[in-house]
Design a protein around this motif. Sequence first.
Motif, PDB file in Angstrom:
ATOM      1  N   ALA A  11     -10.436 -13.898   7.274  1.00  0.00           N
ATOM      2  CA  ALA A  11     -11.325 -14.059   6.116  1.00  0.00           C
ATOM      3  C   ALA A  11     -12.506 -13.103   6.233  1.00  0.00           C
ATOM      4  O   ALA A  11     -12.939 -12.515   5.233  1.00  0.00           O
ATOM      5  N   TRP A  12     -13.034 -12.939   7.455  1.00  0.00           N
ATOM      6  CA  TRP A  12     -14.134 -11.994   7.671  1.00  0.00           C
ATOM      7  C   TRP A  12     -13.692 -10.576   7.300  1.00  0.00           C
ATOM      8  O   TRP A  12     -14.403  -9.860   6.612  1.00  0.00           O
ATOM      9  N   PHE A  13     -12.495 -10.184   7.747  1.00  0.00           N
ATOM     10  CA  PHE A  13     -11.992  -8.847   7.454  1.00  0.00           C
ATOM     11  C   PHE A  13     -11.802  -8.653   5.950  1.00  0.00           C
ATOM     12  O   PHE A  13     -12.151  -7.615   5.406  1.00  0.00           O
ATOM     13  N   ARG A  14     -11.238  -9.677   5.268  1.00  0.00           N
ATOM     14  CA  ARG A  14     -11.068  -9.583   3.813  1.00  0.00           C
ATOM     15  C   ARG A  14     -12.411  -9.388   3.121  1.00  0.00           C
ATOM     16  O   ARG A  14     -12.537  -8.570   2.213  1.00  0.00           O
ATOM     17  N   GLU A  15     -13.426 -10.117   3.567  1.00  0.00           N
ATOM     18  CA  GLU A  15     -14.752  -9.998   2.952  1.00  0.00           C
ATOM     19  C   GLU A  15     -15.378  -8.627   3.238  1.00  0.00           C
ATOM     20  O   GLU A  15     -15.996  -8.022   2.372  1.00  0.00           O
ATOM     21  N   MET A  16     -15.223  -8.150   4.470  1.00  0.00           N
ATOM     22  CA  MET A  16     -15.814  -6.860   4.843  1.00  0.00           C
ATOM     23  C   MET A  16     -15.145  -5.686   4.130  1.00  0.00           C
ATOM     24  O   MET A  16     -15.784  -4.677   3.871  1.00  0.00           O
ATOM     25  N   THR A  17     -13.871  -5.825   3.821  1.00  0.00           N
ATOM     26  CA  THR A  17     -13.144  -4.706   3.216  1.00  0.00           C
ATOM     27  C   THR A  17     -12.915  -4.877   1.722  1.00  0.00           C
ATOM     28  O   THR A  17     -12.245  -4.051   1.108  1.00  0.00           O
ATOM     29  N   ALA A  18     -13.476  -5.909   1.117  1.00  0.00           N
ATOM     30  CA  ALA A  18     -13.238  -6.185  -0.303  1.00  0.00           C
ATOM     31  C   ALA A  18     -13.684  -5.020  -1.180  1.00  0.00           C
ATOM     32  O   ALA A  18     -12.967  -4.611  -2.102  1.00  0.00           O
ATOM     33  N   GLU A  19     -14.861  -4.475  -0.931  1.00  0.00           N
ATOM     34  CA  GLU A  19     -15.353  -3.360  -1.756  1.00  0.00           C
ATOM     35  C   GLU A  19     -14.462  -2.130  -1.588  1.00  0.00           C
ATOM     36  O   GLU A  19     -14.149  -1.444  -2.559  1.00  0.00           O
ATOM     37  N   ALA A  20     -14.036  -1.850  -0.364  1.00  0.00           N
ATOM     38  CA  ALA A  20     -13.143  -0.713  -0.132  1.00  0.00           C
ATOM     39  C   ALA A  20     -11.800  -0.939  -0.828  1.00  0.00           C
ATOM     40  O   ALA A  20     -11.217   0.005  -1.387  1.00  0.00           O
ATOM     41  N   ASP A  21     -11.320  -2.185  -0.830  1.00  0.00           N
ATOM     42  CA  ASP A  21     -10.068  -2.492  -1.524  1.00  0.00           C
ATOM     43  C   ASP A  21     -10.201  -2.258  -3.022  1.00  0.00           C
ATOM     44  O   ASP A  21      -9.311  -1.699  -3.661  1.00  0.00           O
ATOM     45  N   ARG A  22     -11.333  -2.689  -3.595  1.00  0.00           N
ATOM     46  CA  ARG A  22     -11.552  -2.479  -5.030  1.00  0.00           C
ATOM     47  C   ARG A  22     -11.620  -0.982  -5.339  1.00  0.00           C
ATOM     48  O   ARG A  22     -11.063  -0.521  -6.330  1.00  0.00           O
ATOM     49  N   HIS A  23     -12.292  -0.234  -4.485  1.00  0.00           N
ATOM     50  CA  HIS A  23     -12.398   1.212  -4.678  1.00  0.00           C
ATOM     51  C   HIS A  23     -11.022   1.871  -4.573  1.00  0.00           C
ATOM     52  O   HIS A  23     -10.675   2.741  -5.378  1.00  0.00           O
ATOM     53  N   ALA A  24     -10.238   1.460  -3.605  1.00  0.00           N
ATOM     54  CA  ALA A  24      -8.889   2.018  -3.436  1.00  0.00           C
ATOM     55  C   ALA A  24      -8.017   1.684  -4.642  1.00  0.00           C
ATOM     56  O   ALA A  24      -7.219   2.515  -5.085  1.00  0.00           O
ATOM     57  N   ALA A  25      -8.180   0.482  -5.198  1.00  0.00           N
ATOM     58  CA  ALA A  25      -7.392   0.102  -6.375  1.00  0.00           C
ATOM     59  C   ALA A  25      -7.747   0.986  -7.568  1.00  0.00           C
ATOM     60  O   ALA A  25      -6.882   1.340  -8.372  1.00  0.00           O
ATOM     61  N   ARG A  26      -9.030   1.355  -7.680  1.00  0.00           N
ATOM     62  CA  ARG A  26      -9.443   2.248  -8.771  1.00  0.00           C
ATOM     63  C   ARG A  26      -8.886   3.656  -8.556  1.00  0.00           C
ATOM     64  O   ARG A  26      -8.538   4.346  -9.500  1.00  0.00           O
ATOM     65  N   LEU A  27      -8.834   4.097  -7.305  1.00  0.00           N
ATOM     66  CA  LEU A  27      -8.351   5.448  -6.996  1.00  0.00           C
ATOM     67  C   LEU A  27      -6.826   5.549  -6.991  1.00  0.00           C
ATOM     68  O   LEU A  27      -6.285   6.633  -7.129  1.00  0.00           O
ATOM     69  N   GLY A  28      -6.157   4.414  -6.803  1.00  0.00           N
ATOM     70  CA  GLY A  28      -4.704   4.405  -6.645  1.00  0.00           C
ATOM     71  C   GLY A  28      -3.932   5.207  -7.672  1.00  0.00           C
ATOM     72  O   GLY A  28      -3.123   6.067  -7.315  1.00  0.00           O
ATOM     73  N   PRO A  29      -4.140   4.952  -8.970  1.00  0.00           N
ATOM     74  CA  PRO A  29      -3.362   5.705  -9.966  1.00  0.00           C
ATOM     75  C   PRO A  29      -3.586   7.215  -9.882  1.00  0.00           C
ATOM     76  O   PRO A  29      -2.639   7.997 -10.028  1.00  0.00           O
ATOM     77  N   ARG A  30      -4.829   7.633  -9.628  1.00  0.00           N
ATOM     78  CA  ARG A  30      -5.086   9.074  -9.518  1.00  0.00           C
ATOM     79  C   ARG A  30      -4.436   9.641  -8.267  1.00  0.00           C
ATOM     80  O   ARG A  30      -3.886  10.748  -8.290  1.00  0.00           O
ATOM     81  N   LEU A  31      -4.507   8.902  -7.163  1.00  0.00           N
ATOM     82  CA  LEU A  31      -3.907   9.393  -5.922  1.00  0.00           C
ATOM     83  C   LEU A  31      -2.382   9.432  -6.020  1.00  0.00           C
ATOM     84  O   LEU A  31      -1.745  10.309  -5.434  1.00  0.00           O
ATOM     85  N   ALA A  32      -1.805   8.486  -6.760  1.00  0.00           N
ATOM     86  CA  ALA A  32      -0.348   8.456  -6.908  1.00  0.00           C
ATOM     87  C   ALA A  32       0.155   9.695  -7.644  1.00  0.00           C
ATOM     88  O   ALA A  32       1.289  10.123  -7.451  1.00  0.00           O
TER      89      ALA A  32
END
Length: 169
Positions: A87-108
Amino acid sequence: MPASSLLVSVHGPGDATALWAEAKVTDLLDGAPDGITVPSYGSPAWLALPAGHPLRSAAVVTAAEAWRRRELEAQRLDALAETDPEAWFREMTAEADRHAARLGPRLAAVPTVAELARHRRPCVPRRVAAAPGWPVRVPGRPDTWRHYIDGRQVDLPACTAPRARRAAA
């Protein structure tokens, strides 16, 4: 910072310290004009205020409350890391996950190295050839020029010119 956003209520219903800090800042700013700016604690604007000025005290209380909340959050995260590391890891990386989700389509849409390699056509290297009266540098061999002399390609150091060219000059 504007007085209205000094101490936003992020505390729980029983957080007496936060309630006290909010009440104290409200009392200190009572009668102050709307839109008053409270300087940050220790800033040049704060230092310029007289010692007993209410804005100076409001800045101190605001800074102390911000520090207290920061410490509480650090303690909460430390406890979460001890009790539930996932749960700590999910909370610490939540912002990075959201950022990666936004970048995903462009990176694909960007081709991978393997895809680029599949589409690459081999390039056949061309032999460097001089023409009559037009010597060329030899790639990979500094100070070497290729000359066309008597129908042949001849490599010579840069300081050596063929006799025919010296005579023409």
